[in-house]
Structures are given as structure tokens and as C-alpha cells.
Design a protein around this motif. Structure first.
Motif, PDB file in Angstrom:
ATOM      1  N   ASN A   1      -0.528  -3.202   5.351  1.00 19.96           N
ATOM      2  CA  ASN A   1       0.174  -2.127   6.043  1.00 19.96           C
ATOM      3  C   ASN A   1      -0.446  -1.910   7.413  1.00 19.96           C
ATOM      4  O   ASN A   1      -1.586  -2.308   7.658  1.00 19.96           O
ATOM      5  CB  ASN A   1       0.060  -0.822   5.240  1.00 19.96           C
ATOM      6  CG  ASN A   1       0.652  -0.941   3.854  1.00 19.96           C
ATOM      7  OD1 ASN A   1       1.769  -1.415   3.683  1.00 19.96           O
ATOM      8  ND2 ASN A   1      -0.089  -0.514   2.847  1.00 19.96           N
TER       9      ASN A   1
ATOM     10  N   LEU B   1       1.941   2.504   6.083  1.00 21.85           N
ATOM     11  CA  LEU B   1       0.902   3.533   5.992  1.00 21.85           C
ATOM     12  C   LEU B   1       1.459   4.846   6.519  1.00 21.85           C
ATOM     13  O   LEU B   1       2.040   4.886   7.599  1.00 21.85           O
ATOM     14  CB  LEU B   1      -0.325   3.161   6.832  1.00 21.85           C
ATOM     15  CG  LEU B   1      -1.296   2.154   6.256  1.00 21.85           C
ATOM     16  CD1 LEU B   1      -2.388   1.852   7.280  1.00 21.85           C
ATOM     17  CD2 LEU B   1      -1.917   2.647   4.965  1.00 21.85           C
TER      18      LEU B   1
ATOM     19  N   CYS C   1      -0.416   4.680   1.113  1.00 20.86           N
ATOM     20  CA  CYS C   1       0.324   3.419   1.056  1.00 20.86           C
ATOM     21  C   CYS C   1       1.788   3.732   0.722  1.00 20.86           C
ATOM     22  O   CYS C   1       2.066   4.428  -0.256  1.00 20.86           O
ATOM     23  CB  CYS C   1      -0.292   2.490   0.007  1.00 20.86           C
ATOM     24  SG  CYS C   1       0.647   0.955  -0.243  1.00 20.86           S
TER      25      CYS C   1
ATOM     26  N   CYS D   1      -3.945  -2.564   1.172  1.00 25.17           N
ATOM     27  CA  CYS D   1      -4.098  -1.507   0.172  1.00 25.17           C
ATOM     28  C   CYS D   1      -5.035  -1.987  -0.938  1.00 25.17           C
ATOM     29  O   CYS D   1      -4.889  -3.100  -1.453  1.00 25.17           O
ATOM     30  CB  CYS D   1      -2.738  -1.129  -0.402  1.00 25.17           C
ATOM     31  SG  CYS D   1      -2.842   0.134  -1.701  1.00 25.17           S
TER      32      CYS D   1
END
Length: 160
Positions: free
Chosen positions: A74, A105, A33, A67
Motif C-alpha cells: 500500500n 492506506l 490497511c 501490510c
């Protein structure tokens, strides 16, 4: 984050045109992340055939995920036009074989598995469903009566 390229390096023996095959080829990655730096524990795979909508109707991406730590959404996209084979002349050098468009990402590890294809460098004999999980693969080319192989497969990620 932008574009990140996956570079492959291998020792090829009588082999050329090593490449992933099909839209269902699985790119096994560990992803980080960009917001909180949490790295996925398990291998996750991306496939060209997958497309998921982005929040707010801003298009789509190969993978969209929230996440687990910071809850940020993401995404990462395989850029199909950047896919290139690893050839005999690339032997033992790093070459970018695919690029990813990264939005939150970032790939941090790659695990090659099944689904690669290659050809005999001299004979043109096709070898399908090559599995590189062990970082080595070998076979026998009947046309030239010699062994063929892919050895010491390594990778790295580079910003494009």
C-alpha cells in the motif's frame, strides 16, 4: 481510496498563520490497511522529502509499505499543493490543512507534534518550532505585550 483531507480545529489567541514548516516536517499518523483493516499500533510519520518507488515502476509515493497482516503493498502520498495554514479567521472551525493521496492506506489518527510555526495576529511576530503534542501551546508576544496561544487542538479526516 482516493484523497483524504486532514482537518484541524483549534482556539487561537492572538495567533494566525499556523502551519507546518519545511519538507522534513513529520506528519504522525496511524494508518489502516484498506484490504484487511489492520491498524498500525505505532505512530508512523510521513515527510514531504521522502519518496519511495512503487512496485512495477508506477511512480513513487511518500510512504510505501507492506501490510504485516495481509502482505498487500500500500502507499500514501502527501499532496504538497494542498497544504494550507490555519488562520485567525478559521478559529474554532474545522479547516483542511493537508490532503493525502491514499492507495490502500487510510489515516485513522493524527498526532500533532513539533515543527509548526505561526505569527502574532496583530504584531506579525514569528513563533517557530511550536509543539502541539499536548494539544495546547502558549507564549508571550513582546510587541503587543499580551499572551498568545493555541488551545484545544482537535482533528478529523474527511474524504475529498
Amino acid at each position: 481510496m482516493g484523497k483524504i483531507g486532514l482537518q484541524l480545529k483549534a482556539t487561537l489567541e492572538n495567533i494566525t498563520n499556523l502551519r507546518p514548516v519545511g519538507e522534513d516536517f513529520r506528519w504522525y499518523l496511524k494508518l489502516k490497511c484498506g484490504n484487511c483493516a489492520e491498524v498500525s499500533e505505532k505512530w508512523q510519520y510521513l515527510r514531504l522529502m521522502d519518496s519511495h518507488p512503487l512496485k512495477g515502476g508506477r511512480g513513487s509515493a511518500t510512504m510505501v509499505q507492506k501490510c504485516k497482516l495481509c502482505s498487500r503493498e500500500n502507499s500514501i502520498d502527501i499532496l504538497s499543493h494542498t497544504m494550507k495554514p490555519y488562520n485567525a479567521e478559521d478559529n474554532e472551525t474545522f479547516k483542511t490543512i493537508v490532503e493525502f493521496e491514499c492507495r490502500g492506506l487510510e489515516p485513522v489518527d493524527f498526532q500533532p507534534q513539533a515543527g509548526f510555526s505561526a505569527e502574532g495576529a496583530e504584531s506579525g511576530t514569528r513563533f517557530d518550532d511550536i509543539n502541539l503534542l499536548e494539544k495546547d501551546w502558549n507564549d508571550y508576544d513582546e510587541k503587543i505585550k499580551e499572551s498568545v496561544g493555541i488551545y484545544e487542538v482537535t482533528h478529523r479526516f474527511v474524504k475529498c
